[in-house]
Design an enzyme around this catalytic site. Structure first.
Site, PDB file in Angstrom:
ATOM      1  N   GLY A  29      -9.163  -8.063   7.375  1.00 43.74           N
ATOM      2  CA  GLY A  29     -10.561  -8.004   6.951  1.00 43.74           C
ATOM      3  C   GLY A  29     -10.964  -6.634   6.438  1.00 43.74           C
ATOM      4  O   GLY A  29     -10.122  -5.807   6.108  1.00 43.74           O
ATOM      5  N   LEU A  31     -12.383  -6.234   3.596  1.00 42.94           N
ATOM      6  CA  LEU A  31     -11.661  -6.418   2.325  1.00 42.94           C
ATOM      7  C   LEU A  31     -12.078  -5.395   1.269  1.00 42.94           C
ATOM      8  O   LEU A  31     -13.253  -5.066   1.139  1.00 42.94           O
ATOM      9  CB  LEU A  31     -11.912  -7.833   1.789  1.00 42.94           C
ATOM     10  N   HIS A  35      -6.835  -5.627  -1.079  1.00 44.22           N
ATOM     11  CA  HIS A  35      -6.730  -7.027  -0.646  1.00 44.22           C
ATOM     12  C   HIS A  35      -6.973  -7.960  -1.836  1.00 44.22           C
ATOM     13  O   HIS A  35      -6.301  -8.982  -1.989  1.00 44.22           O
ATOM     14  CB  HIS A  35      -7.777  -7.343   0.428  1.00 44.22           C
ATOM     15  N   GLN A 146       2.348  -2.977  -1.095  1.00 40.59           N
ATOM     16  CA  GLN A 146       3.348  -1.908  -1.037  1.00 40.59           C
ATOM     17  C   GLN A 146       2.775  -0.674  -0.324  1.00 40.59           C
ATOM     18  O   GLN A 146       3.508   0.182   0.145  1.00 40.59           O
ATOM     19  CB  GLN A 146       3.783  -1.581  -2.478  1.00 40.59           C
ATOM     20  N   SER A 183      -7.965   1.823   1.803  1.00 38.53           N
ATOM     21  CA  SER A 183      -7.640   1.415   3.171  1.00 38.53           C
ATOM     22  C   SER A 183      -8.950   1.111   3.881  1.00 38.53           C
ATOM     23  O   SER A 183      -9.955   1.798   3.651  1.00 38.53           O
ATOM     24  CB  SER A 183      -6.911   2.551   3.889  1.00 38.53           C
ATOM     25  N   SER A 184      -8.920   0.106   4.728  1.00 35.87           N
ATOM     26  CA  SER A 184     -10.137  -0.227   5.484  1.00 35.87           C
ATOM     27  C   SER A 184     -10.571   0.972   6.323  1.00 35.87           C
ATOM     28  O   SER A 184     -11.757   1.153   6.588  1.00 35.87           O
ATOM     29  CB  SER A 184      -9.866  -1.430   6.392  1.00 35.87           C
ATOM     30  N   ARG A 185      -9.612   1.805   6.723  1.00 39.00           N
ATOM     31  CA  ARG A 185      -9.946   2.946   7.582  1.00 39.00           C
ATOM     32  C   ARG A 185     -10.635   4.079   6.812  1.00 39.00           C
ATOM     33  O   ARG A 185     -11.212   4.970   7.432  1.00 39.00           O
ATOM     34  CB  ARG A 185      -8.694   3.492   8.257  1.00 39.00           C
TER      35      ARG A 185
HETATM   36  P1  AMP Z   1      -4.720  -5.027   6.274  1.00 34.49           P
HETATM   37  O1  AMP Z   1      -5.999  -5.803   6.194  1.00 34.49           O
HETATM   38  O2  AMP Z   1      -4.907  -3.550   6.301  1.00 34.49           O
HETATM   39  O3  AMP Z   1      -3.766  -5.544   7.312  1.00 34.49           O
HETATM   40  O4  AMP Z   1      -3.998  -5.291   4.886  1.00 34.49           O
HETATM   41  C1  AMP Z   1      -3.723  -6.600   4.449  1.00 34.49           C
HETATM   42  C2  AMP Z   1      -2.774  -6.534   3.291  1.00 34.49           C
HETATM   43  O5  AMP Z   1      -3.374  -5.781   2.241  1.00 34.49           O
HETATM   44  C3  AMP Z   1      -1.452  -5.837   3.647  1.00 34.49           C
HETATM   45  O6  AMP Z   1      -0.379  -6.527   3.030  1.00 34.49           O
HETATM   46  C4  AMP Z   1      -1.639  -4.470   3.060  1.00 34.49           C
HETATM   47  O7  AMP Z   1      -0.428  -3.842   2.694  1.00 34.49           O
HETATM   48  C5  AMP Z   1      -2.463  -4.786   1.831  1.00 34.49           C
HETATM   49  N1  AMP Z   1      -3.181  -3.578   1.370  1.00 34.49           N
HETATM   50  C6  AMP Z   1      -3.957  -2.764   2.118  1.00 34.49           C
HETATM   51  N2  AMP Z   1      -4.379  -1.728   1.372  1.00 34.49           N
HETATM   52  C7  AMP Z   1      -3.842  -1.889   0.134  1.00 34.49           C
HETATM   53  C8  AMP Z   1      -3.895  -1.141  -1.085  1.00 34.49           C
HETATM   54  N3  AMP Z   1      -4.592  -0.014  -1.177  1.00 34.49           N
HETATM   55  N4  AMP Z   1      -3.223  -1.618  -2.150  1.00 34.49           N
HETATM   56  C9  AMP Z   1      -2.508  -2.770  -2.067  1.00 34.49           C
HETATM   57  N5  AMP Z   1      -2.420  -3.519  -0.949  1.00 34.49           N
HETATM   58  C10 AMP Z   1      -3.081  -3.079   0.132  1.00 34.49           C
END
Ligand code: AMP
Length: 256
Positions: A29, A31, A35, A146, A183-185
């Protein structure tokens, strides 16, 4: 878009869609465009698109990190609907880890280096939840970023080792205009912290481990290393205030 909360519900919904291909995009989430790039690829390539929305407690070592993880389900569901997702699977922790749960997947070597060394148990949580999601959804294709190159490597190994019948598609890292990987963070960074965080993509962009380490000198570095994934990447993790950031650049092929 239909929202399913239980394993029985998502399985029943998917029973109606088995004739075409099913794509799964696992997320926690909050997003963002990273995502969305995965959701768009799944929408373009699959007949049915499933997005999971689950902040997986098993992959967090630190309770403060888990409790502070950004959550906005209402917004995420609206974003997923707009992206053309057919089914959202948003289970509770008790649905995924019922009382008595004790079966874990350990990708021993790949899960123990780099991120694994700094976050013991992280990839055990990731591999276990992904195997469970794969078993529930039975996707033809699962989409990952990636950005989390080691996660991709760990999951590819698990898929090969357990002879799982699905294709893993890894898509390039999406970055903000200033180069910071989405990044969500990132939402936790103050503007001053964000400025410091930019050292990480700048250092990795050199594609030279020694130069990258020099550029990060003075920051709190967890690691900067060449990781022998496919493709090999220059990967790094730093801490800025209370936020931990990871990033990597492929050393072959596509520049993202
Ligand atoms: P998360 O919600 O952080 O677990 O991420 C879900 C998916 O989104 C994972 O496969 C992550 O690698 C991908 N993801 C997160 N940030 C990025 C980004 N900046 N670019 C591409 N994919 C991402």
């Amino acid at each position: 878009m239909r929202v399913c909360r239980t394993i029985d519900e998502i399985r029943a919904a998917l029973d109606q869609c088995r004739e075409g291909t099913v794509g799964l995009v696992p997320t926690m989430g909050a997003l963002h465009e990273g995502h969305l790039s995965l959701l768009r690829a799944a929408r373009a390539e699959c007949d049915t698109v499933v997005m999971s929305l689950f902040v997986n407690p098993a992959q967090f070592g630190d309770t403060a990190d888990l409790n502070g993880y950004p959550r906005d389900e209402e917004r995420d569901l609206a974003v997923a609907t707009a992206a053309g997702v057919d089914l959202a699977f948003a289970p509770s922790a008790a649905e995924m880890y019922p009382s008595g749960f004790q079966t874990w997947v350990e990708v021993e070597e790949l899960g123990a280096v780099l991120e694994g060394r700094h976050r013991p148990g992280h990839f055990r949580g990731v591999a276990t939840v992904c195997l469970k999601l794969f078993t529930i959804v039975r996707p033809d294709v699962a989409y990952f970023g990636q950005k989390d190159a080691q996660q991709v490597a760990v999951l590819r190994r698990m898929i090969a080792d357990l002879a799982l019948e699905l294709e893993l598609r890894a898509l390039p890292t999406v970055r903000d205009d200033d180069g910071l990987a989405l990044s969500s963070r990132n939402s936790r960074l103050s503007s001053e912290e964000r400025e410091r965080a930019l050292a990480l993509p700048r250092a990795l962009a050199t594609r030279d481990v020694e130069r990258a380490r020099r550029l990060l000198d003075g920051l709190e570095i967890d690691y900067v290393e060449v990781a022998p994934f496919d493709p090999p990447v220059l990967a790094g993790a730093i801490r800025v205030g209370s936020t931990r950031l990871i990033d990597n650049v492929p050393l072959e092929g596509d520049a993202s």
